[in-house]
Design a protein around this motif. Structure first.
Motif, short mmCIF file in Angstrom:
data_model
loop_
_atom_site.label_atom_id
_atom_site.label_comp_id
_atom_site.label_asym_id
_atom_site.label_seq_id
_atom_site.Cartn_x
_atom_site.Cartn_y
_atom_site.Cartn_z
N PRO A 107 30.84 -12.15 42.84
CA PRO A 107 32.03 -12.18 43.69
C PRO A 107 33.30 -12.28 42.84
CG PRO A 107 30.35 -13.58 44.61
CD PRO A 107 29.84 -13.14 43.26
N ILE A 108 34.32 -11.51 43.19
CA ILE A 108 35.50 -11.40 42.37
C ILE A 108 36.20 -12.73 42.13
CG2 ILE A 108 37.08 -10.89 44.28
CD1 ILE A 108 37.12 -9.28 40.78
N GLU A 109 36.25 -13.61 43.14
CA GLU A 109 36.92 -14.90 42.98
C GLU A 109 36.15 -15.81 42.03
OE1 GLU A 109 39.93 -15.63 43.98
OE2 GLU A 109 40.03 -13.59 44.78
N VAL A 110 34.84 -15.72 42.07
CA VAL A 110 34.01 -16.49 41.14
C VAL A 110 34.23 -15.99 39.72
CG1 VAL A 110 31.64 -17.07 40.46
CG2 VAL A 110 32.25 -16.95 42.88
N LEU A 111 34.32 -14.68 39.58
CA LEU A 111 34.53 -14.07 38.27
C LEU A 111 35.89 -14.46 37.69
CD1 LEU A 111 32.68 -12.27 36.63
CD2 LEU A 111 33.94 -10.29 37.46
N LYS A 112 36.91 -14.52 38.53
CA LYS A 112 38.25 -14.92 38.08
C LYS A 112 38.23 -16.33 37.49
CE LYS A 112 41.15 -12.23 41.27
NZ LYS A 112 42.10 -12.35 42.40
N LYS A 113 37.55 -17.23 38.19
CA LYS A 113 37.46 -18.61 37.71
C LYS A 113 36.68 -18.69 36.40
CE LYS A 113 37.73 -20.69 42.33
NZ LYS A 113 37.01 -21.50 43.36
N LEU A 114 35.67 -17.85 36.30
CA LEU A 114 34.83 -17.84 35.10
C LEU A 114 35.61 -17.40 33.87
CD1 LEU A 114 31.86 -18.33 34.27
CD2 LEU A 114 31.49 -15.87 34.56
N VAL A 115 36.38 -16.31 34.00
CA VAL A 115 37.14 -15.81 32.84
C VAL A 115 38.28 -16.75 32.48
CG1 VAL A 115 36.52 -13.39 33.17
CG2 VAL A 115 38.56 -14.30 34.31
N ASP A 116 38.90 -17.34 33.49
CA ASP A 116 39.97 -18.31 33.23
C ASP A 116 39.42 -19.52 32.47
OD1 ASP A 116 42.75 -19.44 33.76
OD2 ASP A 116 41.50 -20.96 34.72
N LYS A 117 38.26 -19.99 32.88
CA LYS A 117 37.62 -21.12 32.20
C LYS A 117 37.29 -20.76 30.76
CE LYS A 117 33.78 -24.39 32.55
NZ LYS A 117 32.55 -24.78 33.31
N GLY A 118 36.88 -19.51 30.55
CA GLY A 118 36.57 -19.07 29.19
C GLY A 118 37.78 -19.15 28.28
N VAL A 119 38.93 -18.73 28.77
CA VAL A 119 40.16 -18.80 27.97
C VAL A 119 40.56 -20.26 27.73
CG1 VAL A 119 42.61 -18.21 27.88
CG2 VAL A 119 40.98 -16.57 28.82
N ARG A 120 40.49 -21.07 28.79
CA ARG A 120 40.87 -22.48 28.66
C ARG A 120 39.99 -23.21 27.65
NH1 ARG A 120 39.73 -25.12 32.91
NH2 ARG A 120 39.14 -23.55 34.45
N ASN A 121 38.70 -22.90 27.67
CA ASN A 121 37.79 -23.54 26.71
C ASN A 121 38.14 -23.17 25.28
OD1 ASN A 121 36.36 -24.76 28.76
ND2 ASN A 121 34.69 -23.27 28.76
N LYS A 122 38.49 -21.90 25.07
CA LYS A 122 38.87 -21.44 23.73
C LYS A 122 40.14 -22.15 23.27
CE LYS A 122 38.75 -18.68 20.12
NZ LYS A 122 37.64 -18.72 19.14
N LEU A 123 41.14 -22.22 24.12
CA LEU A 123 42.40 -22.86 23.76
C LEU A 123 42.23 -24.36 23.54
CD1 LEU A 123 44.80 -20.98 26.22
CD2 LEU A 123 44.56 -20.62 23.75
N SER A 124 41.37 -24.98 24.33
CA SER A 124 41.09 -26.41 24.18
C SER A 124 40.42 -26.67 22.83
CB SER A 124 40.18 -26.88 25.31
OG SER A 124 39.90 -28.26 25.19
N LEU A 125 39.51 -25.79 22.45
CA LEU A 125 38.83 -25.93 21.16
C LEU A 125 39.83 -25.78 20.01
CD1 LEU A 125 36.17 -26.14 19.55
CD2 LEU A 125 35.98 -23.66 19.72
N MET A 126 40.73 -24.82 20.13
CA MET A 126 41.74 -24.60 19.09
C MET A 126 42.68 -25.80 18.97
SD MET A 126 42.62 -20.57 19.72
CE MET A 126 43.48 -20.31 18.16
N ARG A 127 42.99 -26.40 20.10
CA ARG A 127 43.86 -27.59 20.07
C ARG A 127 43.16 -28.75 19.38
NH1 ARG A 127 45.88 -30.33 25.62
NH2 ARG A 127 43.62 -30.73 25.74
N SER A 128 41.87 -28.92 19.67
CA SER A 128 41.12 -30.03 19.05
C SER A 128 40.99 -29.84 17.54
CB SER A 128 39.73 -30.14 19.69
OG SER A 128 38.92 -29.01 19.37
#
Length: 220
Positions: free
Chosen positions: A181-202
């Motif tokens: 489902p497109i809305e599920v996919l949107k949340k998934l890709v957004d979470k992927g970016v946030r996880n990457k940025l969070s890792l870079m911050r740490s």
């Protein structure tokens, strides 16, 4: 190695790589010096800490370079993946992305919606009035080295995760499976970016200390 401007780098590219990826060359080759063959045998170790930045994708091999956090696609999908996807063994990320993007845009309405929705959900808040899903404009954005580094990284990483996600969903269609489902996919890709940025911050990566904050500020 394949993009360096040194004489040594050019010699390796022309005489040892011969338009192939460093990761593709067979380790049992008789070509090159003892040191070169030793480097080839150490590739499995190198892969554990190697990551290729896509940039504009022209110097990144789609199958053999580790441009995705998930690893090199050839290791994930094997030789069968090359056949199933129809993307050439020596294709760059730029070439493969173009083929995938055009195929999805030229396909059924549901696939066109997927491209627009996923890409838009990731970068509309960053690009604002300049947003479009035209391939030629996307190439310009991800190639713009003059852009502020944090903004450029977010656009490039969003492109990377969108490409991987759309490629995965496209394969589902090929195997007659249901799309996520497109809305599920949107949340998934957004979470992927946030996880990457969070890792870079740490890890206190330079210029990316406020990357996560910037990303949240661009969410619509």
């Amino acid at each position: 190695m394949s993009t360096g401007k040194s004489l040594w780098g050019k010699w390796i590219e022309e005489n040892l790589l011969r338009k192939k990826s460093f990761w593709e060359v067979k380790s049992k080759t008789q070509i090159g010096s003892w040191m070169w063959r030793k480097l080839l045998k150490l590739r499995d170790i190198a892969k554990t800490f190697y990551m290729k930045e896509i940039g504009n994708g022209r110097h990144t091999f789609f199958w053999y370079d580790k441009w995705s956090d998930r690893g090199a696609l050839i290791d994930i999908l094997g030789e069968r993946g090359i056949i199933d996807m129809g993307i050439g063994r020596e294709s760059t990320v730029e070439e493969a992305s173009y083929l995938l993007w055009i195929e999805l845009q030229d396909g059924a309405n549901v696939r066109i919606q997927y491209v627009s929705s996923i890409w838009g959900s990731l970068v509309k808040g960053i690009l604002k009035e300049t947003y479009t899903n035209e391939w030629k404009d996307i190439v310009i954005w991800i190639s713009d080295e003059k852009m502020e580094r944090m903004r450029l990284f977010c656009i490039r990483y969003a492109f990377q995760i969108a490409l991987y996600t759309l490629w995965r969903e496209r394969n589902k269609v090929r195997h007659e499976k249901k799309l996520m489902p497109i809305e599920v996919l949107k949340k998934l890709v957004d979470k992927g970016v946030r996880n990457k940025l969070s890792l870079m911050r740490s890890k206190k990566v330079r210029f990316m200390e406020k990357g996560l904050q910037f990303w949240f500020s661009t969410r619509l």
